[in-house]
Design a protein around this motif. Structure first.
Motif, PDB file in Angstrom:
ATOM      1  N   ALA A 134      -2.943 -15.146  27.920  1.00  0.00           N
ATOM      2  CA  ALA A 134      -3.885 -14.249  28.336  1.00  0.00           C
ATOM      3  C   ALA A 134      -2.847 -13.860  29.556  1.00  0.00           C
ATOM      4  CB  ALA A 134      -4.842 -15.118  28.510  1.00  0.00           C
ATOM      5  N   LEU A 135      -2.387 -14.997  30.295  1.00  0.00           N
ATOM      6  CA  LEU A 135      -2.122 -14.771  31.352  1.00  0.00           C
ATOM      7  C   LEU A 135      -0.587 -14.202  31.487  1.00  0.00           C
ATOM      8  CD1 LEU A 135      -2.719 -18.806  33.411  1.00  0.00           C
ATOM      9  CD2 LEU A 135      -3.549 -16.886  34.168  1.00  0.00           C
ATOM     10  N   SER A 136       0.491 -14.680  30.015  1.00  0.00           N
ATOM     11  CA  SER A 136       1.160 -14.084  29.887  1.00  0.00           C
ATOM     12  C   SER A 136       1.097 -12.339  30.011  1.00  0.00           C
ATOM     13  CB  SER A 136       2.129 -14.546  28.789  1.00  0.00           C
ATOM     14  OG  SER A 136       2.791 -15.725  29.204  1.00  0.00           O
ATOM     15  N   ARG A 137       0.036 -12.162  29.746  1.00  0.00           N
ATOM     16  CA  ARG A 137       0.010 -10.608  29.064  1.00  0.00           C
ATOM     17  C   ARG A 137      -0.826  -9.687  30.362  1.00  0.00           C
ATOM     18  NH1 ARG A 137       2.058 -13.110  25.450  1.00  0.00           N
ATOM     19  NH2 ARG A 137       1.261 -12.228  23.129  1.00  0.00           N
ATOM     20  N   ILE A 138      -0.949 -11.045  31.618  1.00  0.00           N
ATOM     21  CA  ILE A 138      -1.531 -10.022  32.921  1.00  0.00           C
ATOM     22  C   ILE A 138       0.165 -10.093  33.146  1.00  0.00           C
ATOM     23  CG2 ILE A 138      -2.419 -10.459  35.129  1.00  0.00           C
ATOM     24  CD1 ILE A 138      -4.582 -12.065  33.863  1.00  0.00           C
ATOM     25  N   GLU A 139       0.679 -11.163  33.197  1.00  0.00           N
ATOM     26  CA  GLU A 139       2.026 -10.787  34.129  1.00  0.00           C
ATOM     27  C   GLU A 139       3.011  -9.254  33.786  1.00  0.00           C
ATOM     28  OE1 GLU A 139       4.897 -14.155  34.037  1.00  0.00           O
ATOM     29  OE2 GLU A 139       3.067 -15.901  33.780  1.00  0.00           O
ATOM     30  N   GLU A 140       3.337  -9.292  32.108  1.00  0.00           N
ATOM     31  CA  GLU A 140       3.322  -8.202  31.290  1.00  0.00           C
ATOM     32  C   GLU A 140       2.715  -7.005  31.351  1.00  0.00           C
ATOM     33  OE1 GLU A 140       4.564  -6.734  26.698  1.00  0.00           O
ATOM     34  OE2 GLU A 140       3.655  -9.297  26.683  1.00  0.00           O
ATOM     35  N   ALA A 141       1.587  -7.209  31.447  1.00  0.00           N
ATOM     36  CA  ALA A 141       0.757  -5.850  32.076  1.00  0.00           C
ATOM     37  C   ALA A 141       1.194  -5.483  33.808  1.00  0.00           C
ATOM     38  CB  ALA A 141      -0.502  -5.784  32.125  1.00  0.00           C
ATOM     39  N   ILE A 142       1.261  -6.275  34.917  1.00  0.00           N
ATOM     40  CA  ILE A 142       1.838  -6.015  35.874  1.00  0.00           C
ATOM     41  C   ILE A 142       3.125  -5.655  36.037  1.00  0.00           C
ATOM     42  CG2 ILE A 142       2.593  -7.207  37.967  1.00  0.00           C
ATOM     43  CD1 ILE A 142      -0.584  -8.918  37.549  1.00  0.00           C
ATOM     44  N   PHE A 143       3.894  -6.394  35.458  1.00  0.00           N
ATOM     45  CA  PHE A 143       5.679  -5.620  34.922  1.00  0.00           C
ATOM     46  C   PHE A 143       5.607  -4.459  34.553  1.00  0.00           C
ATOM     47  CE2 PHE A 143       8.976  -3.987  31.747  1.00  0.00           C
ATOM     48  CZ  PHE A 143       9.950  -5.549  33.167  1.00  0.00           C
ATOM     49  N   TRP A 144       4.715  -4.053  32.951  1.00  0.00           N
ATOM     50  CA  TRP A 144       4.492  -2.102  32.800  1.00  0.00           C
ATOM     51  C   TRP A 144       4.381  -1.058  33.539  1.00  0.00           C
ATOM     52  CZ3 TRP A 144       8.196  -0.858  30.300  1.00  0.00           C
ATOM     53  CH2 TRP A 144       9.163  -1.987  29.168  1.00  0.00           C
ATOM     54  N   ALA A 145       3.449  -1.625  34.714  1.00  0.00           N
ATOM     55  CA  ALA A 145       2.342  -0.631  35.513  1.00  0.00           C
ATOM     56  C   ALA A 145       3.581  -0.712  36.837  1.00  0.00           C
ATOM     57  CB  ALA A 145       1.137  -1.404  36.100  1.00  0.00           C
ATOM     58  N   ASN A 146       4.312  -1.608  36.951  1.00  0.00           N
ATOM     59  CA  ASN A 146       4.967  -1.304  37.957  1.00  0.00           C
ATOM     60  C   ASN A 146       6.294  -0.525  37.968  1.00  0.00           C
ATOM     61  OD1 ASN A 146       3.144  -2.421  39.841  1.00  0.00           O
ATOM     62  ND2 ASN A 146       4.376  -5.104  39.936  1.00  0.00           N
ATOM     63  N   ALA A 147       6.327  -0.502  36.726  1.00  0.00           N
ATOM     64  CA  ALA A 147       7.624   0.118  36.196  1.00  0.00           C
ATOM     65  C   ALA A 147       7.663   1.391  35.547  1.00  0.00           C
ATOM     66  CB  ALA A 147       8.182  -0.274  34.558  1.00  0.00           C
ATOM     67  N   SER A 148       5.913   1.859  35.779  1.00  0.00           N
ATOM     68  CA  SER A 148       5.979   3.346  34.964  1.00  0.00           C
ATOM     69  C   SER A 148       5.829   4.062  37.042  1.00  0.00           C
ATOM     70  CB  SER A 148       4.033   3.209  34.890  1.00  0.00           C
ATOM     71  OG  SER A 148       3.515   2.983  36.417  1.00  0.00           O
ATOM     72  N   ILE A 149       5.476   2.879  37.822  1.00  0.00           N
ATOM     73  CA  ILE A 149       5.239   3.614  39.041  1.00  0.00           C
ATOM     74  C   ILE A 149       6.984   3.639  39.935  1.00  0.00           C
ATOM     75  CG2 ILE A 149       5.506   3.277  41.669  1.00  0.00           C
ATOM     76  CD1 ILE A 149       2.616   1.873  40.253  1.00  0.00           C
ATOM     77  N   ALA A 150       7.700   2.964  38.831  1.00  0.00           N
ATOM     78  CA  ALA A 150       8.946   3.291  39.823  1.00  0.00           C
ATOM     79  C   ALA A 150       9.927   4.395  38.770  1.00  0.00           C
ATOM     80  CB  ALA A 150       9.791   1.403  39.856  1.00  0.00           C
ATOM     81  N   ARG A 151      10.096   3.736  37.474  1.00  0.00           N
ATOM     82  CA  ARG A 151      10.726   4.576  36.779  1.00  0.00           C
ATOM     83  C   ARG A 151       9.919   6.992  37.130  1.00  0.00           C
ATOM     84  NH1 ARG A 151      11.043   2.149  30.969  1.00  0.00           N
ATOM     85  NH2 ARG A 151      12.301   0.154  31.894  1.00  0.00           N
TER      86      ARG A 151
END
Length: 119
Positions: A48-65
């Motif tokens: 679950a903690l890894s999925r939170i990190e992954e969700a943050i990564f992809w959310a921020n990537a969507s903003i950057a890209r």
């Protein structure tokens, strides 16, 4: 369509994006802390903690890209040293007067070669 150039290019964050990144990380950290307090130490909690990190990564990537049009416009903002206020416009247009202090995106550095067109 998969945009390999965009997905494997560094995207310098704008001020607005930095604030969004921080807000997303803050909420992710809040959720992670809740899970650490509420869930027993287990493989499931780790997942679950890894999925939170992954969700943050992809959310921020969507903003950057995929910056919004306003953020893209502000990326081409220069500062007028006389007023210290942002001035919107063409990033290749010189500042008024003799002020040539400018901020350029790395792919927009001025070309120092001589103009061969004769103009």
């Amino acid at each position: 369509m998969y945009d390999v150039d965009n997905n494997f290019t560094y995207h310098s964050p704008t001020a607005g994006q930095v604030a969004k990144f921080a807000a997303i990380r803050s909420k992710g950290k809040e959720l992670a802390e809740l899970l650490l307090e509420s869930c027993p130490d287990s493989r499931e909690r780790s997942s679950a903690l890894s999925r939170i990190e992954e969700a943050i990564f992809w959310a921020n990537a969507s903003i950057a890209r995929h910056p919004d049009p306003v953020a893209r416009h502000w990326a081409h903002t220069t500062l007028d040293p006389r007023s210290a206020a942002p001035r919107l416009g063409d990033p290749n247009e010189p500042l008024p007067g003799n002020h040539q202090d400018r901020v350029f995106a790395s792919d927009e550095l001025p070309d120092d070669t001589d103009d061969q067109s004769g103009e």
